[in-house]
Design an enzyme around this catalytic site. Structure first.
Site, PDB file in Angstrom:
ATOM      1  N   LEU A   1      -0.769  23.358 105.744  1.00 26.81           N
ATOM      2  CA  LEU A   1      -0.538  22.721 104.451  1.00 26.81           C
ATOM      3  C   LEU A   1      -1.849  22.339 103.777  1.00 26.81           C
ATOM      4  O   LEU A   1      -1.923  22.255 102.555  1.00 26.81           O
ATOM      5  CB  LEU A   1       0.326  21.475 104.619  1.00 26.81           C
TER       6      LEU A   1
ATOM      7  N   ASP B   1      -5.130   2.171  99.600  1.00 28.15           N
ATOM      8  CA  ASP B   1      -5.460   3.382  98.823  1.00 28.15           C
ATOM      9  C   ASP B   1      -4.241   3.857  98.051  1.00 28.15           C
ATOM     10  O   ASP B   1      -3.960   5.057  97.983  1.00 28.15           O
ATOM     11  CB  ASP B   1      -5.979   4.478  99.744  1.00 28.15           C
TER      12      ASP B   1
END
Length: 461
Positions: free
Chosen positions: A142, A259
């Site tokens: 991926l 984040d």
């Protein structure tokens, strides 16, 4: 042009593009001769299209001389085969492409890298890549980053997962190992519909650490907004409620994300989900990974206290990042925009510098402005912000459930590069007849218990 008669015994070769071609050369042009194409006689006006032969179920029409032919179409940088599809009655319906990424040396296809009718730009496995990880069957890559590789896999329970594996040369570094262990522990502790859940992970102390998260289909919020207009006030309020729900679940187990941003929010079919806990912090643990003066996070989404240091943060830091995310989703701009990173840091840390809230809907301006407050103690808790977003939805006549459904319907976009959803799970090994049966436990709960003991907050963390 006149030429000699063709030999009766001349060899004929059949090309895919037309009829038979004589191997003999034309005496004038020194080129192979193709006989003129025969014209088809037009059908009488009272006669329709020729009747198709009746086919029994399971039969497919065959051309003379062999099976249906595949015509190859050349495209730069990609090998493509155009296969002829048959409709239910066996008539050629349309053409679909089986595409491969550049760089494949063999003509073989896999279930992931070749799917009829769709392009799957997932990189194939390299010879050195594992085929199974912890019982998870690996199908492709991926992505790849500085810390490791992310694979697409399927568990024996047919659950599709994203498997994150740390690079071998980094697995031995204490700081990287502890950061990865924290991500595993945090994912094992956090449970909720707005967070991508942990499915499995390597044993603590394994030679090559890995973790498997649920694979969420759909675009990230960043990808969605890159090609579409900003959200309306109602949809912005719906996103605010759902992000507050995610932060409530994350903070409930004394974990900080650190984040949160549009790139870490996937717009799934049932609503947004928060991903990527790579910079997670445990509130109760001493943070050896972040020392004073160290900045971790994405600058434009960092609150003033995180710009100063990633140490000693509170849940208010995630609330600030959620406020920046909402501002961007509603206006397509950030509260502080500076090309120079140092100038950006100065603008964020300067209490006299007000954030740019232009274009923000009036109904959402007060709550978003409060979330972007300079002082952490002045920002609302996720539950308080959620209450303000709910008031906006109530004024629009929308319940939270209706708003979530409408938001998911509006924002869920099936990506052309999502792996197929019908991959068969790996076969389970045969169990011994004399094996003792154990009481099954949920994977995540069992893993969280084990990791909580192995990585209990202490001086090492």
């Amino acid at each position: 042009m006149q030429g000699g008669p063709l030999n009766q015994g001349a060899d004929l070769v059949r090309f895919s593009g037309g009829g038979p071609v004589d191997r003999r050369l034309c005496p004038h042009t020194a080129r192979r001769v193709r006989p003129p194409a025969r014209r088809r006689r037009p059908l009488p006006a009272d006669q329709g299209a020729p009747a198709l032969p009746s086919l029994r179920p399971g039969m497919t029409p065959r051309r003379k001389g062999g099976p249906p032919r595949l015509s190859r179409v050349a495209r730069p940088g990609r090998r493509t085969v155009t296969a002829r599809r048959l409709s239910e009655n066996g008539v050629p319906a349309s053409s679909a492409h089986l595409s491969w990424l550049p760089g494949l040396s063999s003509g073989r296809t896999t279930l992931v890298s070749a799917v009829l009718g769709r392009r799957v730009p997932m990189k194939p496995l390299e010879p050195s890549d594992p085929r199974t990880i912890g019982g998870i069957e690996v199908h492709g890559r991926l992505g790849e980053g500085g810390m490791g590789v992310v694979y697409f896999g399927v568990t024996p329970d047919a659950e599709q997962v994203a498997v994150k594996v740390i690079r071998d040369d980094l697995a031995g570094q204490v700081a990287i190992r502890e950061r990865f262990d924290r991500e595993v522990l945090a994912l094992g502790m956090v449970h909720g519909p707005r967070v991508a859940g942990l499915v499995a992970a390597a044993e603590p102390g394994a030679d090559r650490p890995w973790l498997a998260m649920e694979y969420v289909r759909g675009e990230t919020l960043r990808e969605y907004l890159a090609v579409r207009p900003a959200l309306t006030a109602e949809m912005g309020a719906a996103l605010g409620v759902l992000l507050a729900e995610a932060l409530t679940d994350i903070h409930a187990v004394r974990v900080l994300h650190r984040d949160l941003k549009p790139g870490n929010i996937v717009l799934g079919s049932d609503g947004p989900k928060v991903i990527d806990f790579g910079l997670v912090a445990l509130e109760d643990a001493g943070d050896d990974l972040t020392r004073t003066g160290t900045r971790l996070g994405t600058p434009v989404f960092m609150p003033p206290e995180q710009v100063e240091s990633a140490k000693d943060l509170t849940p208010a830091a995630d609330v600030y990042a959620a406020g920046v995310t909402l501002l961007y989703a509603l206006t397509k701009h950030y509260p502080y925009a500076h090309k120079n990173e140092h100038a950006l840091y100065y603008a964020i840390m300067n209490p006299d510098n007000e954030p740019d809230l232009s274009g923000l809907p009036a109904s959402l301006a007060p709550v978003v402005e409060a979330m972007l407050a300079h002082a952490p103690e002045s920002r609302p808790a996720p539950a308080e912000a959620s209450a303000e977003f709910r008031r906006v939805l109530d004024a629009a006549g929308l319940s939270v459930n209706d708003a979530r459904t409408h938001f998911a319907t509006l924002t869920y976009v099936e990506r052309p590069d999502d792996p197929p959803s019908d991959i068969e799970p790996p076969k389970r090994p045969a169990r011994s007849r004399h094996r003792e049966r154990s009481v099954p436990r949920p994977v995540v709960a069992s893993l969280a218990d084990r990791l909580a003991v192995a990585y209990a907050p202490g001086p090492r963390l």
